[in-house]
Each structure stands twice: as C-alpha cells, then as structure tokens.
Design a protein around this motif. Structure first.
Motif, PDB file in Angstrom:
ATOM      1  N   VAL A 132      -7.040 -38.397  53.898  1.00  0.00           N
ATOM      2  CA  VAL A 132      -6.303 -38.193  52.646  1.00  0.00           C
ATOM      3  C   VAL A 132      -7.260 -38.252  51.460  1.00  0.00           C
ATOM      4  O   VAL A 132      -7.209 -37.403  50.548  1.00  0.00           O
ATOM      5  CB  VAL A 132      -5.189 -39.255  52.491  1.00  0.00           C
ATOM      6  N   PHE A 133      -8.159 -39.220  51.434  1.00  0.00           N
ATOM      7  CA  PHE A 133      -9.085 -39.367  50.314  1.00  0.00           C
ATOM      8  C   PHE A 133     -10.175 -38.286  50.328  1.00  0.00           C
ATOM      9  O   PHE A 133     -10.679 -37.905  49.280  1.00  0.00           O
ATOM     10  CB  PHE A 133      -9.721 -40.761  50.349  1.00  0.00           C
ATOM     11  N   MET A 134     -10.541 -37.830  51.523  1.00  0.00           N
ATOM     12  CA  MET A 134     -11.534 -36.757  51.579  1.00  0.00           C
ATOM     13  C   MET A 134     -10.970 -35.449  51.043  1.00  0.00           C
ATOM     14  O   MET A 134     -11.648 -34.697  50.339  1.00  0.00           O
ATOM     15  CB  MET A 134     -12.020 -36.557  53.034  1.00  0.00           C
ATOM     16  N   VAL A 135      -9.682 -35.175  51.358  1.00  0.00           N
ATOM     17  CA  VAL A 135      -9.070 -33.911  50.961  1.00  0.00           C
ATOM     18  C   VAL A 135      -8.704 -33.913  49.483  1.00  0.00           C
ATOM     19  O   VAL A 135      -8.993 -32.966  48.748  1.00  0.00           O
ATOM     20  CB  VAL A 135      -7.817 -33.632  51.820  1.00  0.00           C
ATOM     21  N   TYR A 136      -8.074 -35.011  49.014  1.00  0.00           N
ATOM     22  CA  TYR A 136      -7.533 -35.016  47.661  1.00  0.00           C
ATOM     23  C   TYR A 136      -8.471 -35.634  46.633  1.00  0.00           C
ATOM     24  O   TYR A 136      -8.452 -35.252  45.463  1.00  0.00           O
ATOM     25  CB  TYR A 136      -6.182 -35.747  47.646  1.00  0.00           C
ATOM     26  N   GLN A 137      -9.275 -36.610  47.044  1.00  0.00           N
ATOM     27  CA  GLN A 137     -10.198 -37.247  46.102  1.00  0.00           C
ATOM     28  C   GLN A 137     -11.615 -36.717  46.237  1.00  0.00           C
ATOM     29  O   GLN A 137     -12.491 -37.077  45.451  1.00  0.00           O
ATOM     30  CB  GLN A 137     -10.206 -38.768  46.344  1.00  0.00           C
ATOM     31  N   HIS A 138     -11.831 -35.896  47.254  1.00  0.00           N
ATOM     32  CA  HIS A 138     -13.139 -35.280  47.509  1.00  0.00           C
ATOM     33  C   HIS A 138     -14.247 -36.328  47.694  1.00  0.00           C
ATOM     34  O   HIS A 138     -15.382 -36.140  47.242  1.00  0.00           O
ATOM     35  CB  HIS A 138     -13.507 -34.326  46.356  1.00  0.00           C
ATOM     36  N   LEU A 139     -13.879 -37.424  48.375  1.00  0.00           N
ATOM     37  CA  LEU A 139     -14.881 -38.458  48.665  1.00  0.00           C
ATOM     38  C   LEU A 139     -15.618 -38.099  49.945  1.00  0.00           C
ATOM     39  O   LEU A 139     -15.111 -37.376  50.808  1.00  0.00           O
ATOM     40  CB  LEU A 139     -14.199 -39.823  48.835  1.00  0.00           C
ATOM     41  N   ASP A 140     -16.842 -38.621  50.062  1.00  0.00           N
ATOM     42  CA  ASP A 140     -17.568 -38.425  51.323  1.00  0.00           C
ATOM     43  C   ASP A 140     -16.911 -39.285  52.407  1.00  0.00           C
ATOM     44  O   ASP A 140     -16.075 -40.156  52.134  1.00  0.00           O
ATOM     45  CB  ASP A 140     -19.045 -38.789  51.167  1.00  0.00           C
TER      46      ASP A 140
END
Length: 338
Positions: A45-53
């Motif tokens: 979820v955070f990779m897709v929406y927050q663009h985190l590594d």
C-alpha cells in the motif's frame, strides 16, 4: 556394548540437541510465512500510494499497524482510495499480527514443543527400540518398567496428561492413527510395539496400521474386552493382553492366597498363577505338592538360582518362585513352614 546401543544411548541424544531447533523452525515456518505475507501487503500500500522504497514501506506498514506512530502519512494528501485500502489492511493486519506473533512465541517457549521435536527426530533415527503407543496409566507404567530394565523406547500418545507424567524427550504427542506419527516414532526400525488405547477399536486400528507398515514387527496389544482376543490375533497381534481379565484373575487369586506374584496370560493357561514363598522349614524340592512347578530359588543374597534337581535342599531364609493353581498354594505354605 553393540553399535545399536551406542547409537541409541549416546550419539542420538548428542545430535538431537543440534537438530531440534531446525525441527521447531519447520513447525513455525507456516506462521512466519503468513506473517511475512501480511507485512508485505501493508508495505505494498505504501509503495503504490506513497511511492516509498521497499524497506521504507515495510517500516511504515509495521509502524502504522502496531500503532507505534513513528511514521504517519499526511492524511490531507492521501486519496480516498488509499485511505480505504489502508483502513481495510489495518483492520485485518492488527488482529493477524497479534495472533501470529502470539502463536510463534507460544510455540517457541513451550517446553513440550522442544521435547516433541527431539522425540520425533530421535524416534525416526533409533534402531531396535520399543514403540509404546496409547494412553492411560498403562503407558506410564510400561515406561517406568522399561526405564528400570534399561530398554530404549519412544512413546506416541495423544494425551498431554500422559506426556506430562513421563516428562522426557522420548514422548511424541500426536494421533497414533496417523501413519506419519507412527513413522516418527521409528516403527520401521523398532524391535517391538506395545499398543494400549482407551478404546479397543482404536487399539485394533493401530495394530492393523503397524502390521501394514512393518509386518515382521512384534506387536503386543492390551485390550479391555477379553472377547476381543481372537479378533486381535487375526489382525496380526503377536501377544494380546486382556487387561481387565488379568486384573480380575490376580484379584481372585489373591483372595485365595497372599503369595500371588504374577499370572500366566490368558491365551497360555487359564488357571496358572506365579507364587512367591519364603522358606521357613528345610525341605527338598521333591516334597512340594503335586501340581506345583518350581521355577527358581532366590538365595539369601538376592541371587536367582534356576538350577536345581528334585533332591535340592531348600534352606531357611531363601525364597521359592513357583507356578501352579492358587488353590494349591495353601499346601505349599504348610510344607515350607509359613
């Protein structure tokens, strides 16, 4: 000391201490994989929406779900879709995290888990041992006897109470009707097996399974209903012990004489009982009543003497082990001066 004895008694206990941790790891591996999947879904979820590594996303997901609060995205910048997905994953993940971690910790710190892991590895690598299968006090009693005799054994029981009574690393807790558990107990390399379940039908099923897995193995089945003896012999049991019948015979024989020391199993003879007598008057073996068979003389120093003739003199202070009808024991006592 032969190689099998050295392997069973010294090498296996040493090796199993190194193998047990890997056995426990295999037991909790499905839980660890499930926990990893839950963490990955949160991180996704955070990779897709927050663009985190990837690492940062895992860090953020774990923080949010565990409510540590070291990372929290700006809610005003989150899309409605992101909020909904995150709400759903958090709801499921909170309970899942707690349940899985609690289960892993409980498994790892549970002493019986390590004992079971050791017992399964030990059983599957032992040779020429006795496999004791079942539940009830008979199992605990058999273990105590084998311990005194120095016989190598593995116990397979579904009862945690029996496992707690025995409390050693030779006990496997599991369903004896499961072939995998029988194999873990080393049924393929065992010398013999003792089967005693609370239900005779379960005992019969396990006897059949053992005969299927290892036909040459000697199987001793303990039954509650003496009418089942022939059924068990047909199923392949080498020796069938009708427990209630044996207890009844001992009790009845003891009512006739207090010299009862044992019994001959039902399938061998109906009325023969083993008796133990203290010799208080010197007589010769030939003077014993007809129908009494002397088995051994226990000398004053405790040594067993099975070598005697009709003219052998029984001395005061010695003890005599005989086989015969308990109705004749009163005459034996009179002859021996008891």
């Amino acid at each position: 000391m032969d190689r099998t004895r050295i392997w069973n008694r010294y090498l296996i206990p040493l090796i199993e201490n190194f193998v047990a941790p890997y056995s426990v790891l295999r037991k909790i591996l499905p839980q660890i994989l499930l926990l990893g999947l839950a963490v990955y879904i949160n991180a996704w979820v955070f990779m897709v929406y927050q663009h985190l590594d990837f690492i940062s996303a895992i860090y953020a997901g774990v923080n949010v779900v565990t409510t540590v609060g070291l990372y929290a995205p700006n809610i005003s910048q989150m899309t409605d879709t992101e909020k909904i997905v995150l709400i759903i994953t958090i709801i499921f993940a909170v309970g899942l995290y707690t349940s899985i971690i609690q289960s892993i910790v409980s498994t790892v710190i549970n002493r019986s888990t390590w004992q079971d892991a050791k017992a399964r590895w030990r059983g599957s690598h032992m040779k020429g041992h006795t496999v004791i299968v079942g539940e009830g006090e008979i199992i605990a009693s058999a273990v105590r006897r084998l311990e005194r005799l120095g016989v190598d054994y593995i116990v397979l029981t579904p009862s945690k109470d029996i496992a707690n009574k025995i409390r050693n690393d030779r006990v496997i807790i599991g369903d004896p009707k499961d072939d995998k558990n029988l194999l873990s107990a080393g049924i393929l390399e065992a010398k013999n097996a003792i089967v005693s379940m609370q239900n005779d039908m379960d005992t019969l099923l396990i006897t059949l399974k053992i005969q299927k897995i290892n036909p040459p193995l000697q199987v001793i089945s303990v039954v509650k209903d003496s009418n089942m003896v022939d059924v068990f012999k047909t199923a392949g049991a080498d020796l069938v012990i009708p427990n209630d019948d044996i207890v009844g015979r001992i009790t009845a024989a003891a009512a006739i004489s207090n010299n009862v020391a044992g019994v001959i199993f039902h399938d061998r003879s109906e009325n023969l009982i083993i008796g133990l007598f203290e010799i208080k008057k010197e007589i010769k073996i030939r003077d014993l009543p007809s129908g009494i068979l002397p088995l051994a003389i226990i000398e004053e120093d405790g040594k067993l003497n099975p070598y005697f003739e009709k003219d052998t003199l029984l001395k005061k202070g010695e003890k005599l082990v005989v086989l015969g009808d308990p109705n004749l024991f009163k005459k034996v006592k009179e002859v021996l001066g008891e």
